[in-house]
Structure formats: structure tokens, C-alpha cells
Design a protein around this motif. Sequence first.
Motif, PDB file in Angstrom:
ATOM      1  N   ASP A  22       0.833  -1.209   0.000  1.00 52.69           N
ATOM      2  CA  ASP A  22       0.000   0.000   0.000  1.00 52.69           C
ATOM      3  C   ASP A  22       0.865   1.255   0.000  1.00 52.69           C
ATOM      4  O   ASP A  22       0.567   2.240  -0.687  1.00 52.69           O
ATOM      5  CB  ASP A  22      -0.925   0.006   1.214  1.00 52.69           C
ATOM      6  CG  ASP A  22      -2.037  -1.029   1.100  1.00 52.69           C
ATOM      7  OD1 ASP A  22      -2.269  -1.546  -0.011  1.00 52.69           O
ATOM      8  OD2 ASP A  22      -2.677  -1.327   2.131  1.00 52.69           O
ATOM      9  N   ALA A  23       1.951   1.221   0.786  1.00 52.72           N
ATOM     10  CA  ALA A  23       2.846   2.377   0.850  1.00 52.72           C
ATOM     11  C   ALA A  23       3.508   2.622  -0.501  1.00 52.72           C
ATOM     12  O   ALA A  23       3.647   3.774  -0.942  1.00 52.72           O
ATOM     13  CB  ALA A  23       3.903   2.150   1.927  1.00 52.72           C
ATOM     14  N   SER A  26       0.954   4.212  -2.923  1.00 57.75           N
ATOM     15  CA  SER A  26       0.642   5.607  -2.611  1.00 57.75           C
ATOM     16  C   SER A  26       1.818   6.528  -2.928  1.00 57.75           C
ATOM     17  O   SER A  26       1.638   7.622  -3.465  1.00 57.75           O
ATOM     18  CB  SER A  26       0.232   5.748  -1.141  1.00 57.75           C
ATOM     19  OG  SER A  26       1.284   5.367  -0.273  1.00 57.75           O
ATOM     20  N   GLY A  29       2.361   7.135  -6.669  1.00 59.42           N
ATOM     21  CA  GLY A  29       1.328   8.032  -7.152  1.00 59.42           C
ATOM     22  C   GLY A  29       1.582   9.476  -6.765  1.00 59.42           C
ATOM     23  O   GLY A  29       1.247  10.407  -7.510  1.00 59.42           O
ATOM     24  N   GLU A  30       2.183   9.695  -5.591  1.00 58.78           N
ATOM     25  CA  GLU A  30       2.416  11.050  -5.098  1.00 58.78           C
ATOM     26  C   GLU A  30       3.665  11.688  -5.687  1.00 58.78           C
ATOM     27  O   GLU A  30       3.648  12.868  -6.068  1.00 58.78           O
ATOM     28  CB  GLU A  30       2.541  11.015  -3.569  1.00 58.78           C
ATOM     29  CG  GLU A  30       1.251  10.643  -2.852  1.00 58.78           C
ATOM     30  CD  GLU A  30       1.485  10.386  -1.370  1.00 58.78           C
ATOM     31  OE1 GLU A  30       2.564  10.746  -0.858  1.00 58.78           O
ATOM     32  OE2 GLU A  30       0.592   9.788  -0.720  1.00 58.78           O
ATOM     33  N   THR A  36      10.485   7.522  -5.768  1.00 66.85           N
ATOM     34  CA  THR A  36      10.086   6.553  -4.750  1.00 66.85           C
ATOM     35  C   THR A  36      11.292   5.693  -4.388  1.00 66.85           C
ATOM     36  O   THR A  36      11.992   5.198  -5.274  1.00 66.85           O
ATOM     37  CB  THR A  36       8.957   5.644  -5.266  1.00 66.85           C
ATOM     38  OG1 THR A  36       7.803   6.449  -5.532  1.00 66.85           O
ATOM     39  CG2 THR A  36       8.587   4.584  -4.246  1.00 66.85           C
ATOM     40  N   ARG A  44       6.912   4.909   5.214  1.00 71.58           N
ATOM     41  CA  ARG A  44       5.465   5.023   5.071  1.00 71.58           C
ATOM     42  C   ARG A  44       4.756   3.792   5.649  1.00 71.58           C
ATOM     43  O   ARG A  44       3.686   3.910   6.247  1.00 71.58           O
ATOM     44  CB  ARG A  44       5.114   5.196   3.593  1.00 71.58           C
ATOM     45  CG  ARG A  44       3.627   5.242   3.261  1.00 71.58           C
ATOM     46  CD  ARG A  44       2.969   6.538   3.741  1.00 71.58           C
ATOM     47  NE  ARG A  44       3.516   7.712   3.132  1.00 71.58           N
ATOM     48  CZ  ARG A  44       3.048   8.285   2.012  1.00 71.58           C
ATOM     49  NH1 ARG A  44       2.010   7.753   1.387  1.00 71.58           N
ATOM     50  NH2 ARG A  44       3.604   9.389   1.537  1.00 71.58           N
ATOM     51  N   GLU A  70      -3.340  -5.660  -6.072  1.00 72.66           N
ATOM     52  CA  GLU A  70      -4.428  -4.689  -6.177  1.00 72.66           C
ATOM     53  C   GLU A  70      -5.355  -5.035  -7.332  1.00 72.66           C
ATOM     54  O   GLU A  70      -6.580  -4.943  -7.214  1.00 72.66           O
ATOM     55  CB  GLU A  70      -3.847  -3.280  -6.373  1.00 72.66           C
ATOM     56  CG  GLU A  70      -4.877  -2.168  -6.396  1.00 72.66           C
ATOM     57  CD  GLU A  70      -5.564  -1.963  -5.061  1.00 72.66           C
ATOM     58  OE1 GLU A  70      -6.598  -1.268  -5.038  1.00 72.66           O
ATOM     59  OE2 GLU A  70      -5.076  -2.485  -4.036  1.00 72.66           O
ATOM     60  N   ALA A 116      -7.145   6.602  -6.614  1.00 70.26           N
ATOM     61  CA  ALA A 116      -6.162   5.848  -5.831  1.00 70.26           C
ATOM     62  C   ALA A 116      -5.360   4.896  -6.706  1.00 70.26           C
ATOM     63  O   ALA A 116      -4.195   4.637  -6.442  1.00 70.26           O
ATOM     64  CB  ALA A 116      -6.869   5.066  -4.721  1.00 70.26           C
ATOM     65  N   PRO A 120      -0.799   5.926  -9.367  1.00 69.30           N
ATOM     66  CA  PRO A 120       0.360   5.034  -9.467  1.00 69.30           C
ATOM     67  C   PRO A 120       0.438   4.304 -10.802  1.00 69.30           C
ATOM     68  O   PRO A 120       1.538   4.038 -11.288  1.00 69.30           O
ATOM     69  CB  PRO A 120       0.165   4.055  -8.310  1.00 69.30           C
ATOM     70  CG  PRO A 120      -1.261   4.138  -7.945  1.00 69.30           C
ATOM     71  CD  PRO A 120      -1.677   5.543  -8.251  1.00 69.30           C
TER      72      PRO A 120
END
Length: 211
Positions: A22-23, A26, A29-30, A36, A44, A70, A116, A120
Amino acid sequence: MSPHKAPDSSRRSDRSRRAICDAALSLVGEVGYARTTIEGIAARAGVGKQTIYRWWPSKAAVLMEAFTDEGARRSADVEGVGVAEDGELGIPDTGDLAADLKLVLRATVDGLNDPAAAAPTRALTAEGIMDPALGAQFVENLLEPQLQLYVTRLRAAQEAGEVREDIDPRVALELLVAPLTHRWLLRTLPLTHAYADAVVDHALRGLSVRP
């Protein structure tokens, strides 16, 4: 008093793995794939970076597993999409090819429109264009298994006499998925259920057996 039970290490590890995936999703995506880092993912997720390196060789491997998980989770959450008798995900076969394809493409539209997942996915897609090795991994691990589901369903339609025998299912599936991907990438026109239905209708006019 009930006896003290030792912590379940397998459950704790699965929670950590899920938190790491999950980290990773996210963060990419950010800040994008290039910015990353394993350290950022670990921070995270609330784990040590050695925990990540113990399970994955690189951040690309973390992201591939995160995206695979996912995608499977989203498919399993869509009513009527994906669980065959052997437990594998697949496109439903109700005997109505148009209805089955519309169900799946509508679910695809929902996934692509989900912020969401979209952020990513865009980041990893863009990085895959710049990094051929990552792009190859993205196709092999994520895209190709999903595309093969269409091949299987279209071949079943051929056997049932719904689709012409001279059609190559591997080429035909691109008539279904490519328009959605094109509209999603350009973001110039809305990606809707109505559009997904229209794509299926137009594609099947060319694929279906003609009287």
C-alpha cells in the motif's frame, strides 16, 4: 485466566507485506516512480528497510507485487467478474458475449477512474516507457495475464459460433482494451460506462459471425 498466546508471526508478516504494498502504491502516485525509494516505502509502511529487502530485491519488485495484488483484489470485488471453478480470475461466460465484455469493460472503466489506482498506474506506465526493463516487467507481470483472459473468452466465443473462425483473439482483444487505454491516457474525453458499452458494440460488429 486463559493462557498467554504467542503472536501469530504469519499474520504479522502478512500485515507488514500489505502495508508495504500500500505504501509503495501511494508513494509512486504522489512523487513518481523515480523519486520513490525503499527507504520512503519503509517509512510510510512503518517497517525497517531490511524487512523489504528480505522479501523483495528492488522497489520495482515491490511495485509489481503491489499492482498484481491490487488488480486481483479489484477484480474479485466486482460482481460477476472473475472467479472460475479453479479459483482463478477470469471473464465470465454466461453465453452472452456482449454482456460479458460490457461487464468487464465497465469494471475496467471504474478502475481507471479511481484516483487511488490511476495515479500510481500512470506513474509506472510512464516510467516503463523510459525504462525498457521495467516496461517489460510491467507487461509480463501485469498486462499480459489480464489480456490472456480476453483471449480465453474470445476463443470460447469462437467455439460457440459467436465469433468468426478467422479472427485472431490476440489481435481482436485490442479492439476492446486499446480505446479505453487511449482515452484514459489522453484525458481529453470522459471515460464512462456508456463509452465502454459502445466500444463492445462496435468491436463485435466486426468480430461476430455474419448471416
